[in-house]
Write a protein that holds these residues in place. Structure first.
Motif, short mmCIF file in Angstrom:
data_model
loop_
_atom_site.label_atom_id
_atom_site.label_comp_id
_atom_site.label_asym_id
_atom_site.label_seq_id
_atom_site.Cartn_x
_atom_site.Cartn_y
_atom_site.Cartn_z
N PHE A 193 -11.78 5.18 -0.06
CA PHE A 193 -12.52 4.10 -0.68
C PHE A 193 -11.61 3.21 -1.50
CE2 PHE A 193 -16.64 6.79 -0.67
CZ PHE A 193 -16.77 6.55 0.68
N SER A 194 -10.67 3.84 -2.25
CA SER A 194 -9.74 3.08 -3.06
C SER A 194 -8.86 2.20 -2.18
CB SER A 194 -8.87 4.03 -3.89
OG SER A 194 -7.94 3.31 -4.65
N ARG A 195 -8.41 2.75 -1.05
CA ARG A 195 -7.55 1.99 -0.14
C ARG A 195 -8.33 0.81 0.46
NH1 ARG A 195 -2.78 3.18 2.43
NH2 ARG A 195 -2.37 2.17 4.44
N THR A 196 -9.59 1.05 0.81
CA THR A 196 -10.41 -0.04 1.35
C THR A 196 -10.55 -1.16 0.34
OG1 THR A 196 -11.65 1.54 2.69
CG2 THR A 196 -12.66 -0.61 2.35
N SER A 197 -10.78 -0.83 -0.92
CA SER A 197 -10.90 -1.84 -1.96
C SER A 197 -9.61 -2.62 -2.13
CB SER A 197 -11.29 -1.17 -3.29
OG SER A 197 -12.56 -0.56 -3.20
N GLN A 198 -8.48 -1.91 -2.04
CA GLN A 198 -7.19 -2.57 -2.18
C GLN A 198 -6.97 -3.58 -1.06
OE1 GLN A 198 -4.43 0.65 -2.25
NE2 GLN A 198 -4.78 1.14 -4.40
N ILE A 199 -7.35 -3.21 0.16
CA ILE A 199 -7.19 -4.11 1.30
C ILE A 199 -8.04 -5.35 1.12
CG2 ILE A 199 -7.59 -4.37 3.79
CD1 ILE A 199 -6.87 -1.41 4.09
N PHE A 200 -9.30 -5.15 0.71
CA PHE A 200 -10.19 -6.28 0.46
C PHE A 200 -9.60 -7.19 -0.60
CE2 PHE A 200 -14.04 -4.18 2.35
CZ PHE A 200 -14.41 -5.26 3.14
N GLU A 201 -9.16 -6.58 -1.70
CA GLU A 201 -8.66 -7.36 -2.82
C GLU A 201 -7.40 -8.14 -2.43
OE1 GLU A 201 -7.47 -6.66 -7.52
OE2 GLU A 201 -8.43 -5.07 -6.34
N TYR A 202 -6.50 -7.48 -1.70
CA TYR A 202 -5.27 -8.15 -1.30
C TYR A 202 -5.56 -9.33 -0.37
CZ TYR A 202 -0.96 -9.17 1.17
OH TYR A 202 0.09 -9.82 1.72
N LYS A 203 -6.41 -9.12 0.63
CA LYS A 203 -6.70 -10.17 1.60
C LYS A 203 -7.41 -11.35 0.95
CE LYS A 203 -6.71 -7.46 5.85
NZ LYS A 203 -7.47 -7.05 7.07
N LEU A 252 0.82 -1.21 0.00
CA LEU A 252 0.00 0.00 0.00
C LEU A 252 0.86 1.26 0.00
CD1 LEU A 252 -2.79 -1.03 2.54
CD2 LEU A 252 -2.89 -1.04 0.05
N GLU A 253 1.97 1.21 0.69
CA GLU A 253 2.87 2.37 0.74
C GLU A 253 3.48 2.64 -0.63
OE1 GLU A 253 7.08 3.62 2.86
OE2 GLU A 253 5.78 2.17 3.84
N GLN A 254 3.89 1.57 -1.32
CA GLN A 254 4.47 1.74 -2.64
C GLN A 254 3.44 2.22 -3.65
OE1 GLN A 254 7.76 1.46 -3.29
NE2 GLN A 254 7.92 1.14 -1.07
N GLU A 255 2.23 1.73 -3.54
CA GLU A 255 1.18 2.18 -4.45
C GLU A 255 0.84 3.64 -4.20
OE1 GLU A 255 -2.17 -0.43 -4.27
OE2 GLU A 255 -1.31 -1.73 -5.80
N ASN A 294 -20.89 -0.44 4.31
CA ASN A 294 -19.52 -0.93 4.13
C ASN A 294 -19.28 -1.42 2.71
OD1 ASN A 294 -18.69 -0.39 6.76
ND2 ASN A 294 -19.37 -2.39 7.51
N LEU A 295 -20.30 -2.06 2.11
CA LEU A 295 -20.14 -2.54 0.74
C LEU A 295 -20.02 -1.39 -0.25
CD1 LEU A 295 -22.68 -5.51 0.72
CD2 LEU A 295 -20.19 -5.66 0.69
N SER A 296 -20.61 -0.24 0.10
CA SER A 296 -20.52 0.92 -0.79
C SER A 296 -19.10 1.46 -0.87
CB SER A 296 -21.47 2.03 -0.31
OG SER A 296 -21.04 2.56 0.94
N LYS A 297 -18.26 1.11 0.10
CA LYS A 297 -16.88 1.57 0.10
C LYS A 297 -16.01 0.76 -0.86
CE LYS A 297 -16.95 2.97 4.98
NZ LYS A 297 -16.30 2.78 6.30
N VAL A 298 -16.51 -0.40 -1.25
CA VAL A 298 -15.73 -1.30 -2.09
C VAL A 298 -16.10 -1.07 -3.55
CG1 VAL A 298 -15.13 -3.70 -2.55
CG2 VAL A 298 -15.68 -2.97 -0.22
N HIS A 299 -15.10 -0.86 -4.39
CA HIS A 299 -15.36 -0.64 -5.81
C HIS A 299 -15.93 -1.90 -6.46
CE1 HIS A 299 -12.23 2.86 -6.03
NE2 HIS A 299 -13.27 3.13 -5.28
N ASN A 300 -16.80 -1.69 -7.45
CA ASN A 300 -17.42 -2.81 -8.14
C ASN A 300 -16.43 -3.61 -9.00
OD1 ASN A 300 -20.01 -2.27 -7.12
ND2 ASN A 300 -20.42 -0.79 -8.75
#
Length: 202
Positions: free
Chosen positions: A46-56, A23-26, A90-96
């Motif tokens: 919101f973008s960071r939240t999506s990245q965390i979801f996607e990574y996990k 996340l720091e590099q991105e 919470n789902l609204s924070k995640v990109h489609n």
């Protein structure tokens, strides 16, 4: 994201430290680009939240694939789907466009899915499941009512257990915590079935 994960793994990072590094590099890469997101902190969140979801999700998927490989099993990627479960807020924070990788393929994201005859939706409202149960019980009761006058009470009770109780009890520990509106729909069916069993118009 993949290139930063590979870079972090070369440095010997793993788990939360690897996630922080990615996340720091991105974040550094984004700062080098001219983007409207730099002027909207909420969008960055919101973008960071999506990245965390996607990574996990992809990290857990790799663990599952490793287990399958170790046990000489394979995953059918054509039938594999995934659902994100949470509150609407919470789902609204995640990109489609969030993606999960399974053998380098992206499975379909669905808002609800039928598993073992139970419809599971992303907000766990159970609307689809109760609607399905209601249709099945109503169809059975329609036939039951036509023949109820010609069969004894014990037989009617057995039919009730087969047509109604079966659906009420199946996986009720999973979907039983439903709202008042859905409970009322099931109660109406219960009352209707009781009148048929006891040959009562009350």
């Amino acid at each position: 994201m993949e290139k930063f994960i590979q870079l972090g793994e070369k440095f010997g990072l793993e788990g939360e430290k690897l996630l922080e590094f990615v996340l720091e590099q991105e974040e550094k890469e984004k700062k080098l680009e001219t983007s409207n997101l730099q002027h909207h902190p909420s969008c960055n969140l919101f973008s960071r939240t999506s990245q965390i979801f996607e990574y996990k999700m992809n990290h857990d998927m790799k663990l599952i694939q490793s287990w399958l490989t170790a046990n000489k099993l394979t995953l059918n990627t054509k039938k594999t789907k995934f659902t994100l479960i949470g509150t609407p807020f919470n789902l609204s924070k995640v990109h489609n466009d969030i993606t999960e990788q399974v053998n380098n393929k992206s499975p379909e994201r669905v808002s609800e899915h039928k598993t073992l005859r139970v419809y599971i939706d992303e907000s766990l409202t159970w609307h689809s499941h109760i609607n399905d149960v209601t249709k099945k019980i109503s169809a059975g009761l329609a036939v039951f009512r036509r023949i109820s006058a010609t069969i004894p009470f014990d037989t009617r009770r057995n039919i009730y257990n087969a047509l109604v109780t079966l659906y009420f009890n199946y996986c009720s520990s999973v979907w039983g915590n439903i709202g008042k509106g859905l409970s009322a729909k099931l109660q109406k069916l219960q009352n209707r079935a009781a009148r048929i069993v006891h040959q009562s118009r009350l």
